[in-house]
Design a protein around this motif. Structure first.
Motif, PDB file in Angstrom:
ATOM      1  N   SER A 119       0.809  -1.229   0.000  1.00 21.06           N
ATOM      2  CA  SER A 119       0.000   0.000   0.000  1.00 21.06           C
ATOM      3  C   SER A 119       0.836   1.270   0.000  1.00 21.06           C
ATOM      4  CB  SER A 119      -0.944   0.006   1.208  1.00 21.06           C
ATOM      5  OG  SER A 119      -0.211  -0.083   2.411  1.00 21.06           O
ATOM      6  N   HIS A 120       2.086   1.191   0.516  1.00 14.86           N
ATOM      7  CA  HIS A 120       2.949   2.373   0.596  1.00 14.86           C
ATOM      8  C   HIS A 120       4.370   2.022   0.157  1.00 14.86           C
ATOM      9  CE1 HIS A 120      -0.266   3.173   3.549  1.00 14.86           C
ATOM     10  NE2 HIS A 120      -0.087   4.452   3.263  1.00 14.86           N
ATOM     11  N   PHE A 121       5.028   2.981  -0.461  1.00 15.85           N
ATOM     12  CA  PHE A 121       6.451   2.856  -0.758  1.00 15.85           C
ATOM     13  C   PHE A 121       7.243   3.493   0.375  1.00 15.85           C
ATOM     14  CE2 PHE A 121      10.149   5.304  -2.371  1.00 15.85           C
ATOM     15  CZ  PHE A 121      10.999   4.223  -2.606  1.00 15.85           C
ATOM     16  N   ILE A 122       8.307   2.814   0.826  1.00 15.71           N
ATOM     17  CA  ILE A 122       9.189   3.412   1.825  1.00 15.71           C
ATOM     18  C   ILE A 122      10.642   3.288   1.380  1.00 15.71           C
ATOM     19  CG2 ILE A 122       7.608   3.022   3.752  1.00 15.71           C
ATOM     20  CD1 ILE A 122       9.467   0.720   4.630  1.00 15.71           C
ATOM     21  N   GLU A 123      11.411   4.322   1.685  1.00 18.77           N
ATOM     22  CA  GLU A 123      12.857   4.271   1.521  1.00 18.77           C
ATOM     23  C   GLU A 123      13.481   3.985   2.877  1.00 18.77           C
ATOM     24  OE1 GLU A 123      14.866   7.204  -1.020  1.00 18.77           O
ATOM     25  OE2 GLU A 123      12.896   8.158  -1.238  1.00 18.77           O
ATOM     26  N   THR A 124      14.621   3.293   2.878  1.00 20.86           N
ATOM     27  CA  THR A 124      15.335   3.018   4.108  1.00 20.86           C
ATOM     28  C   THR A 124      16.825   3.251   3.866  1.00 20.86           C
ATOM     29  OG1 THR A 124      15.338   0.674   3.463  1.00 20.86           O
ATOM     30  CG2 THR A 124      13.678   1.379   5.056  1.00 20.86           C
ATOM     31  N   GLU A 125      17.549   3.605   4.937  1.00 18.15           N
ATOM     32  CA  GLU A 125      18.981   3.864   4.793  1.00 18.15           C
ATOM     33  C   GLU A 125      19.735   2.625   4.324  1.00 18.15           C
ATOM     34  OE1 GLU A 125      20.659   6.182   8.124  1.00 18.15           O
ATOM     35  OE2 GLU A 125      18.566   6.522   8.699  1.00 18.15           O
ATOM     36  N   TYR A 126      19.360   1.472   4.856  1.00 14.76           N
ATOM     37  CA  TYR A 126      19.843   0.195   4.347  1.00 14.76           C
ATOM     38  C   TYR A 126      18.750  -0.381   3.447  1.00 14.76           C
ATOM     39  CZ  TYR A 126      23.476   0.112   7.990  1.00 14.76           C
ATOM     40  OH  TYR A 126      24.554   0.406   8.794  1.00 14.76           O
ATOM     41  N   LEU A 127      19.093  -0.699   2.214  1.00 14.06           N
ATOM     42  CA  LEU A 127      18.104  -1.285   1.323  1.00 14.06           C
ATOM     43  C   LEU A 127      17.579  -2.596   1.900  1.00 14.06           C
ATOM     44  CD1 LEU A 127      19.715  -0.707  -2.205  1.00 14.06           C
ATOM     45  CD2 LEU A 127      17.925   0.641  -1.081  1.00 14.06           C
ATOM     46  N   ILE A 128      16.297  -2.833   1.721  1.00 16.87           N
ATOM     47  CA  ILE A 128      15.669  -4.059   2.218  1.00 16.87           C
ATOM     48  C   ILE A 128      16.062  -5.219   1.306  1.00 16.87           C
ATOM     49  CG2 ILE A 128      13.447  -5.185   2.640  1.00 16.87           C
ATOM     50  CD1 ILE A 128      12.359  -2.307   3.208  1.00 16.87           C
ATOM     51  N   ASP A 129      16.477  -6.333   1.918  1.00 13.64           N
ATOM     52  CA  ASP A 129      16.965  -7.471   1.139  1.00 13.64           C
ATOM     53  C   ASP A 129      15.849  -8.160   0.365  1.00 13.64           C
ATOM     54  OD1 ASP A 129      19.904  -7.802   2.052  1.00 13.64           O
ATOM     55  OD2 ASP A 129      18.799  -7.578   3.932  1.00 13.64           O
ATOM     56  N   LEU A 130      14.677  -8.294   0.988  1.00 11.02           N
ATOM     57  CA  LEU A 130      13.568  -8.996   0.331  1.00 11.02           C
ATOM     58  C   LEU A 130      12.250  -8.321   0.675  1.00 11.02           C
ATOM     59  CD1 LEU A 130      12.736 -11.489  -1.391  1.00 11.02           C
ATOM     60  CD2 LEU A 130      12.369 -12.711   0.778  1.00 11.02           C
ATOM     61  N   VAL A 131      11.586  -7.791  -0.337  1.00 12.18           N
ATOM     62  CA  VAL A 131      10.240  -7.238  -0.184  1.00 12.18           C
ATOM     63  C   VAL A 131       9.256  -8.353  -0.543  1.00 12.18           C
ATOM     64  CG1 VAL A 131       8.629  -5.462  -0.919  1.00 12.18           C
ATOM     65  CG2 VAL A 131      11.072  -4.939  -0.797  1.00 12.18           C
ATOM     66  N   SER A 132       8.513  -8.815   0.440  1.00  6.45           N
ATOM     67  CA  SER A 132       7.575  -9.919   0.258  1.00  6.45           C
ATOM     68  C   SER A 132       6.180  -9.336   0.070  1.00  6.45           C
ATOM     69  CB  SER A 132       7.622 -10.848   1.475  1.00  6.45           C
ATOM     70  OG  SER A 132       6.861 -12.007   1.254  1.00  6.45           O
ATOM     71  N   ILE A 133       5.681  -9.395  -1.160  1.00  2.72           N
ATOM     72  CA  ILE A 133       4.491  -8.637  -1.556  1.00  2.72           C
ATOM     73  C   ILE A 133       3.271  -9.550  -1.663  1.00  2.72           C
ATOM     74  CG2 ILE A 133       3.525  -7.080  -3.285  1.00  2.72           C
ATOM     75  CD1 ILE A 133       6.461  -6.631  -4.230  1.00  2.72           C
ATOM     76  N   SER A 134       2.235  -9.202  -0.919  1.00  2.00           N
ATOM     77  CA  SER A 134       0.958  -9.923  -0.987  1.00  2.00           C
ATOM     78  C   SER A 134      -0.172  -8.921  -1.173  1.00  2.00           C
ATOM     79  CB  SER A 134       0.732 -10.748   0.283  1.00  2.00           C
ATOM     80  OG  SER A 134       1.704 -11.745   0.431  1.00  2.00           O
ATOM     81  N   PRO A 135      -0.395  -8.454  -2.404  1.00  2.00           N
ATOM     82  CA  PRO A 135      -1.488  -7.499  -2.640  1.00  2.00           C
ATOM     83  C   PRO A 135      -2.832  -8.109  -2.273  1.00  2.00           C
ATOM     84  CG  PRO A 135      -0.041  -7.681  -4.557  1.00  2.00           C
ATOM     85  CD  PRO A 135       0.310  -8.805  -3.642  1.00  2.00           C
ATOM     86  N   LYS A 136      -3.759  -7.276  -1.911  1.00  2.00           N
ATOM     87  CA  LYS A 136      -5.086  -7.739  -1.502  1.00  2.00           C
ATOM     88  C   LYS A 136      -6.054  -7.585  -2.667  1.00  2.00           C
ATOM     89  CE  LYS A 136      -3.055  -8.502   2.290  1.00  2.00           C
ATOM     90  NZ  LYS A 136      -2.453  -9.847   2.440  1.00  2.00           N
ATOM     91  N   PHE A 137      -6.414  -8.706  -3.245  1.00  5.40           N
ATOM     92  CA  PHE A 137      -7.267  -8.720  -4.424  1.00  5.40           C
ATOM     93  C   PHE A 137      -8.744  -8.706  -4.017  1.00  5.40           C
ATOM     94  CE2 PHE A 137      -3.180 -10.503  -5.785  1.00  5.40           C
ATOM     95  CZ  PHE A 137      -2.902  -9.673  -6.861  1.00  5.40           C
ATOM     96  N   SER A 138      -9.629  -8.856  -4.990  1.00  3.29           N
ATOM     97  CA  SER A 138     -11.059  -8.653  -4.727  1.00  3.29           C
ATOM     98  C   SER A 138     -11.648  -9.684  -3.767  1.00  3.29           C
ATOM     99  CB  SER A 138     -11.838  -8.662  -6.048  1.00  3.29           C
ATOM    100  OG  SER A 138     -11.714  -9.901  -6.706  1.00  3.29           O
ATOM    101  N   ASN A 139     -10.949 -10.813  -3.588  1.00  2.00           N
ATOM    102  CA  ASN A 139     -11.469 -11.830  -2.660  1.00  2.00           C
ATOM    103  C   ASN A 139     -11.237 -11.461  -1.201  1.00  2.00           C
ATOM    104  OD1 ASN A 139      -8.646 -12.234  -2.831  1.00  2.00           O
ATOM    105  ND2 ASN A 139      -8.848 -14.387  -2.278  1.00  2.00           N
ATOM    106  N   THR A 140     -10.660 -10.284  -0.933  1.00  2.00           N
ATOM    107  CA  THR A 140     -10.412  -9.863   0.451  1.00  2.00           C
ATOM    108  C   THR A 140     -11.393  -8.801   0.925  1.00  2.00           C
ATOM    109  OG1 THR A 140      -8.889  -8.064  -0.171  1.00  2.00           O
ATOM    110  CG2 THR A 140      -7.932 -10.275   0.103  1.00  2.00           C
ATOM    111  N   ILE A 141     -12.305  -8.366   0.067  1.00  2.50           N
ATOM    112  CA  ILE A 141     -13.208  -7.258   0.423  1.00  2.50           C
ATOM    113  C   ILE A 141     -14.231  -7.727   1.466  1.00  2.50           C
ATOM    114  CG2 ILE A 141     -14.917  -5.632  -0.457  1.00  2.50           C
ATOM    115  CD1 ILE A 141     -13.525  -5.856  -3.194  1.00  2.50           C
ATOM    116  N   PRO A 142     -14.366  -7.015   2.589  1.00  9.42           N
ATOM    117  CA  PRO A 142     -15.334  -7.416   3.613  1.00  9.42           C
ATOM    118  C   PRO A 142     -16.764  -7.421   3.073  1.00  9.42           C
ATOM    119  CG  PRO A 142     -13.830  -5.745   4.451  1.00  9.42           C
ATOM    120  CD  PRO A 142     -13.608  -5.820   2.977  1.00  9.42           C
TER     121      PRO A 142
END
Length: 259
Positions: A119-142
């Protein structure tokens, strides 16, 4: 940042083996933040399994001095998982936690994974080794009118909040481009949920995410539900050249909260 101030951190635990994705089996330290942009209700697995950081977010109980001590007490553990909730809601805090871990593991000895819905982009002083991405698709809508884990009625406002940052392609692409590596972890049974899989696959193709960075996980909120989907997902991954990821923490402990 003030190290004695309580931060939106609800859990420090480990060492514990990672149970999902490309680092499965490796002992990790876990820092869990509270607060989330989403209110996920999975039609095939119930409410978010960390609802206490998202739908009913608890207040933080730890400060940065606690985090620093936790890292020093576990120097032999070289992998950190920063998770939530939605940790990218707290960019300054994430940066400071990653700095502390790298201070404890100098010279590239440490490896940091951040779990994010993108949902958000962040910068960090040390680059993150692994960004583990799990977007929330239409099957997650309450579902309107249903009740949350603590009995709150789902309203249009809650659904609007959930959808506001649900698949933020711009932020996801920035995270992929800026940091060291990434993986895409959708939860789906492509055999029994073909329409859901079409949505996920369309996203993967549009974002130019290769199959070898895609880890398909079986849906379900209980061990029984996971086991029911397991043969389909394993078979589909083998036949279509995707990576398979289990969700062994659910098989081992069910939906109970782990610390």
């Amino acid at each position: 940042m003030e190290y004695s101030k309580i931060q939106p951190i609800v859990e420090l635990y480990g060492p514990v083996p990672q149970s999902e994705g490309s680092k499965a089996g490796i002992p990790h330290l876990v820092v869990r933040t509270t607060g989330c942009t989403h209110r996920c209700f999975f039609k095939d697995g119930g409410w978010c399994d960390t609802w206490y950081t998202s739908i009913h977010p608890e207040k933080g109980t730890f400060n940065l001095q606690d985090v620093k001590m936790f890292f020093h007490q576990n120097k032999e553990i070289t992998h950190l998982m920063l998770t939530g909730g939605s940790p990218t809601m707290h960019p300054e805090l994430c940066n400071e936690i990653i700095n502390l871990f790298n201070e404890t593991h100098p010279g590239g000895q440490g490896f940091v994974t951040i779990e994010t819905e993108g949902s958000h982009f962040i910068e960090t002083e040390y680059l993150i080794d692994l960004v583990s991405i799990s977007p929330k698709f239409s099957n997650t809508i309450p579902v309107l009118g249903s009740t949350t884990p603590q009995g709150k009625l789902v309203t249009e406002k809650m659904i609007e909040q959930h959808n506001k940052h649900r698949v933020n392609k711009e932020a996801i692409q920035k995270m992929i481009d800026h940091h060291i590596d990434y993986q895409f972890k959708p939860v789906c049974n492509p055999v029994t949920q073909p329409e859901m899989w079409d949505e996920i696959e369309a996203f993967r193709v549009e974002m130019n995410i290769p199959k070898n960075k895609t880890w398909i996980m079986p849906p379900g909120g209980t061990a029984e539900e996971i086991m029911k989907a397991l043969p389909d997902v394993i078979d589909f991954c083998g036949k279509n050249n995707y990576n398979f990821s289990g969700r062994d923490h659910i098989l081992a402990f069910g939906p109970t909260r782990q610390k």
